[in-house]
Design a protein around this motif. Sequence first.
Motif, PDB file in Angstrom:
ATOM      1  N   ARG A  67      -4.662  10.731  -2.571  1.00 46.83           N
ATOM      2  CA  ARG A  67      -3.574   9.910  -2.033  1.00 46.83           C
ATOM      3  C   ARG A  67      -3.794   8.412  -2.279  1.00 46.83           C
ATOM      4  NH1 ARG A  67      -2.686   9.665   3.279  1.00 46.83           N
ATOM      5  NH2 ARG A  67      -4.862  10.059   3.894  1.00 46.83           N
ATOM      6  N   PHE A  68      -5.035   7.980  -2.229  1.00 44.01           N
ATOM      7  CA  PHE A  68      -5.368   6.558  -2.398  1.00 44.01           C
ATOM      8  C   PHE A  68      -6.033   6.351  -3.755  1.00 44.01           C
ATOM      9  CE2 PHE A  68      -5.956   5.202   2.357  1.00 44.01           C
ATOM     10  CZ  PHE A  68      -4.737   5.773   2.644  1.00 44.01           C
ATOM     11  N   THR A  69      -5.776   5.189  -4.334  1.00 44.77           N
ATOM     12  CA  THR A  69      -6.417   4.813  -5.598  1.00 44.77           C
ATOM     13  C   THR A  69      -6.896   3.368  -5.500  1.00 44.77           C
ATOM     14  OG1 THR A  69      -4.936   6.273  -6.839  1.00 44.77           O
ATOM     15  CG2 THR A  69      -6.134   4.588  -8.082  1.00 44.77           C
ATOM     16  N   VAL A  70      -8.171   3.178  -5.781  1.00 46.37           N
ATOM     17  CA  VAL A  70      -8.744   1.829  -5.798  1.00 46.37           C
ATOM     18  C   VAL A  70      -8.841   1.368  -7.250  1.00 46.37           C
ATOM     19  CG1 VAL A  70     -11.123   2.722  -5.733  1.00 46.37           C
ATOM     20  CG2 VAL A  70     -10.646   0.360  -5.023  1.00 46.37           C
ATOM     21  N   SER A  71      -8.525   0.103  -7.467  1.00 43.26           N
ATOM     22  CA  SER A  71      -8.623  -0.472  -8.810  1.00 43.26           C
ATOM     23  C   SER A  71      -8.974  -1.950  -8.675  1.00 43.26           C
ATOM     24  CB  SER A  71      -7.304  -0.298  -9.570  1.00 43.26           C
ATOM     25  OG  SER A  71      -6.248  -0.977  -8.903  1.00 43.26           O
ATOM     26  N   ARG A  72      -9.339  -2.541  -9.783  1.00 43.29           N
ATOM     27  CA  ARG A  72      -9.662  -3.963  -9.752  1.00 43.29           C
ATOM     28  C   ARG A  72      -9.254  -4.612 -11.061  1.00 43.29           C
ATOM     29  NH1 ARG A  72     -15.847  -4.417  -8.596  1.00 43.29           N
ATOM     30  NH2 ARG A  72     -15.486  -6.654  -8.916  1.00 43.29           N
ATOM     31  N   ASP A  73      -8.960  -5.902 -10.975  1.00 39.35           N
ATOM     32  CA  ASP A  73      -8.655  -6.714 -12.137  1.00 39.35           C
ATOM     33  C   ASP A  73      -9.602  -7.906 -12.082  1.00 39.35           C
ATOM     34  OD1 ASP A  73      -7.651  -8.452 -14.042  1.00 39.35           O
ATOM     35  OD2 ASP A  73      -5.562  -8.001 -13.592  1.00 39.35           O
ATOM     36  N   ASN A  74     -10.672  -7.833 -12.835  1.00 40.80           N
ATOM     37  CA  ASN A  74     -11.681  -8.892 -12.773  1.00 40.80           C
ATOM     38  C   ASN A  74     -11.151 -10.220 -13.316  1.00 40.80           C
ATOM     39  OD1 ASN A  74     -13.488  -7.203 -11.529  1.00 40.80           O
ATOM     40  ND2 ASN A  74     -14.699  -6.795 -13.376  1.00 40.80           N
ATOM     41  N   ALA A  75     -10.164 -10.174 -14.182  1.00 41.19           N
ATOM     42  CA  ALA A  75      -9.574 -11.410 -14.690  1.00 41.19           C
ATOM     43  C   ALA A  75      -8.794 -12.141 -13.594  1.00 41.19           C
ATOM     44  CB  ALA A  75      -8.654 -11.108 -15.867  1.00 41.19           C
ATOM     45  N   LYS A  76      -8.305 -11.384 -12.617  1.00 41.34           N
ATOM     46  CA  LYS A  76      -7.547 -11.965 -11.501  1.00 41.34           C
ATOM     47  C   LYS A  76      -8.368 -12.031 -10.218  1.00 41.34           C
ATOM     48  CE  LYS A  76      -2.995 -10.513 -13.179  1.00 41.34           C
ATOM     49  NZ  LYS A  76      -1.758  -9.761 -12.865  1.00 41.34           N
ATOM     50  N   ASN A  77      -9.626 -11.618 -10.300  1.00 42.88           N
ATOM     51  CA  ASN A  77     -10.492 -11.609  -9.110  1.00 42.88           C
ATOM     52  C   ASN A  77      -9.845 -10.878  -7.943  1.00 42.88           C
ATOM     53  OD1 ASN A  77     -12.332 -13.099 -10.546  1.00 42.88           O
ATOM     54  ND2 ASN A  77     -11.978 -15.007  -9.456  1.00 42.88           N
ATOM     55  N   THR A  78      -9.277  -9.731  -8.249  1.00 45.22           N
ATOM     56  CA  THR A  78      -8.527  -9.004  -7.233  1.00 45.22           C
ATOM     57  C   THR A  78      -8.859  -7.515  -7.284  1.00 45.22           C
ATOM     58  OG1 THR A  78      -6.718 -10.609  -7.372  1.00 45.22           O
ATOM     59  CG2 THR A  78      -6.220  -8.499  -6.328  1.00 45.22           C
ATOM     60  N   VAL A  79      -8.959  -6.921  -6.116  1.00 45.86           N
ATOM     61  CA  VAL A  79      -9.119  -5.476  -5.990  1.00 45.86           C
ATOM     62  C   VAL A  79      -7.913  -4.952  -5.212  1.00 45.86           C
ATOM     63  CG1 VAL A  79     -10.524  -5.650  -3.882  1.00 45.86           C
ATOM     64  CG2 VAL A  79     -10.691  -3.612  -5.326  1.00 45.86           C
ATOM     65  N   TYR A  80      -7.506  -3.738  -5.562  1.00 44.91           N
ATOM     66  CA  TYR A  80      -6.307  -3.153  -4.984  1.00 44.91           C
ATOM     67  C   TYR A  80      -6.622  -1.807  -4.340  1.00 44.91           C
ATOM     68  CZ  TYR A  80      -4.253  -6.457  -8.307  1.00 44.91           C
ATOM     69  OH  TYR A  80      -3.940  -7.587  -9.028  1.00 44.91           O
ATOM     70  N   LEU A  81      -5.794  -1.447  -3.383  1.00 44.89           N
ATOM     71  CA  LEU A  81      -5.840  -0.096  -2.823  1.00 44.89           C
ATOM     72  C   LEU A  81      -4.403   0.405  -2.749  1.00 44.89           C
ATOM     73  CD1 LEU A  81      -7.737   2.089  -1.660  1.00 44.89           C
ATOM     74  CD2 LEU A  81      -7.121   1.228   0.615  1.00 44.89           C
ATOM     75  N   GLN A  82      -4.075   1.305  -3.670  1.00 46.30           N
ATOM     76  CA  GLN A  82      -2.759   1.928  -3.665  1.00 46.30           C
ATOM     77  C   GLN A  82      -2.822   3.129  -2.739  1.00 46.30           C
ATOM     78  OE1 GLN A  82       0.214   1.083  -5.285  1.00 46.30           O
ATOM     79  NE2 GLN A  82       1.077   2.731  -4.040  1.00 46.30           N
ATOM     80  N   MET A  83      -1.943   3.139  -1.744  1.00 44.45           N
ATOM     81  CA  MET A  83      -1.958   4.199  -0.743  1.00 44.45           C
ATOM     82  C   MET A  83      -0.617   4.929  -0.785  1.00 44.45           C
ATOM     83  SD  MET A  83      -3.807   2.170   2.405  1.00 44.45           S
ATOM     84  CE  MET A  83      -2.401   1.109   2.693  1.00 44.45           C
ATOM     85  N   ASN A  84      -0.674   6.193  -1.144  1.00 42.56           N
ATOM     86  CA  ASN A  84       0.533   7.029  -1.233  1.00 42.56           C
ATOM     87  C   ASN A  84       0.487   8.136  -0.193  1.00 42.56           C
ATOM     88  OD1 ASN A  84       1.368   5.518  -3.494  1.00 42.56           O
ATOM     89  ND2 ASN A  84       0.277   6.887  -4.881  1.00 42.56           N
ATOM     90  N   ASN A  85       1.649   8.703   0.079  1.00 45.41           N
ATOM     91  CA  ASN A  85       1.744   9.807   1.044  1.00 45.41           C
ATOM     92  C   ASN A  85       0.988   9.476   2.331  1.00 45.41           C
ATOM     93  OD1 ASN A  85       2.395  12.311   2.097  1.00 45.41           O
ATOM     94  ND2 ASN A  85       0.702  13.366   1.077  1.00 45.41           N
ATOM     95  N   LEU A  86       1.314   8.323   2.874  1.00 46.69           N
ATOM     96  CA  LEU A  86       0.593   7.863   4.060  1.00 46.69           C
ATOM     97  C   LEU A  86       0.860   8.746   5.262  1.00 46.69           C
ATOM     98  CD1 LEU A  86       1.041   4.073   3.450  1.00 46.69           C
ATOM     99  CD2 LEU A  86      -1.146   5.170   3.927  1.00 46.69           C
ATOM    100  N   LYS A  87      -0.153   8.880   6.095  1.00 48.78           N
ATOM    101  CA  LYS A  87      -0.091   9.698   7.293  1.00 48.78           C
ATOM    102  C   LYS A  87      -0.347   8.818   8.512  1.00 48.78           C
ATOM    103  CE  LYS A  87      -2.033  13.581   4.701  1.00 48.78           C
ATOM    104  NZ  LYS A  87      -3.108  14.595   4.639  1.00 48.78           N
ATOM    105  N   GLN A  88       0.065   9.290   9.664  1.00 49.54           N
ATOM    106  CA  GLN A  88      -0.135   8.506  10.885  1.00 49.54           C
ATOM    107  C   GLN A  88      -1.615   8.210  11.100  1.00 49.54           C
ATOM    108  OE1 GLN A  88       2.636  10.931  13.641  1.00 49.54           O
ATOM    109  NE2 GLN A  88       2.708   8.848  14.456  1.00 49.54           N
ATOM    110  N   GLU A  89      -2.468   9.134  10.718  1.00 45.58           N
ATOM    111  CA  GLU A  89      -3.904   8.916  10.924  1.00 45.58           C
ATOM    112  C   GLU A  89      -4.488   7.859   9.986  1.00 45.58           C
ATOM    113  OE1 GLU A  89      -2.356  11.852  10.444  1.00 45.58           O
ATOM    114  OE2 GLU A  89      -3.564  13.192   9.174  1.00 45.58           O
ATOM    115  N   ASP A  90      -3.688   7.351   9.052  1.00 40.02           N
ATOM    116  CA  ASP A  90      -4.131   6.251   8.208  1.00 40.02           C
ATOM    117  C   ASP A  90      -3.932   4.899   8.892  1.00 40.02           C
ATOM    118  OD1 ASP A  90      -2.691   7.996   5.435  1.00 40.02           O
ATOM    119  OD2 ASP A  90      -4.819   7.875   5.953  1.00 40.02           O
ATOM    120  N   THR A  91      -3.284   4.893  10.052  1.00 40.27           N
ATOM    121  CA  THR A  91      -3.061   3.650  10.785  1.00 40.27           C
ATOM    122  C   THR A  91      -4.380   3.009  11.174  1.00 40.27           C
ATOM    123  OG1 THR A  91      -0.911   4.356  11.645  1.00 40.27           O
ATOM    124  CG2 THR A  91      -2.090   2.662  12.891  1.00 40.27           C
ATOM    125  N   ALA A  92      -4.563   1.758  10.769  1.00 41.41           N
ATOM    126  CA  ALA A  92      -5.821   1.047  11.015  1.00 41.41           C
ATOM    127  C   ALA A  92      -5.701  -0.372  10.463  1.00 41.41           C
ATOM    128  CB  ALA A  92      -6.991   1.765  10.332  1.00 41.41           C
TER     129      ALA A  92
END
Length: 122
Positions: A67-92
């Motif tokens: 459901r989740f995918t982590v990625s990074r773009d070192n040229a932009k100094n950024t890391v991402y967390l794509q979260m799909n099919n979110l569930k109530q228990e993902d609340t945080a």
Amino acid sequence: QVQLVESGGGLVQAGGSLRLSCAASGRTFSNYAMGWFRQAPGKERQFVARIKWTGAGTDYTDSVKGRFTVSRDNAKNTVYLQMNNLKQEDTAVYYCAASSMWSIQKGAYAYWGQGTQVTVSS
């Protein structure tokens, strides 16, 4: 020092998606493995995902695999967390963190962002 700033949190219905971003500044971003953790009310901060220095390796806690995918773009100094099919228990509150080690332990991460709230409604 590494400064980390998360963004992208919000309120979403169950089954929806969000993409979190974590912008880094300070020391060389590509020197650090990056992790995402989350902390629900009244609970310990827990590991969610991590990505290696070059982005070639990733790892996830079982509850978010597929459901989740982590990625990074070192040229932009950024890391991402794509979260799909979110569930109530993902609340945080979701935190990104930087480590010179490859670890899922909170103590291995020297630098932390301020966190971004993710709320999943039914």
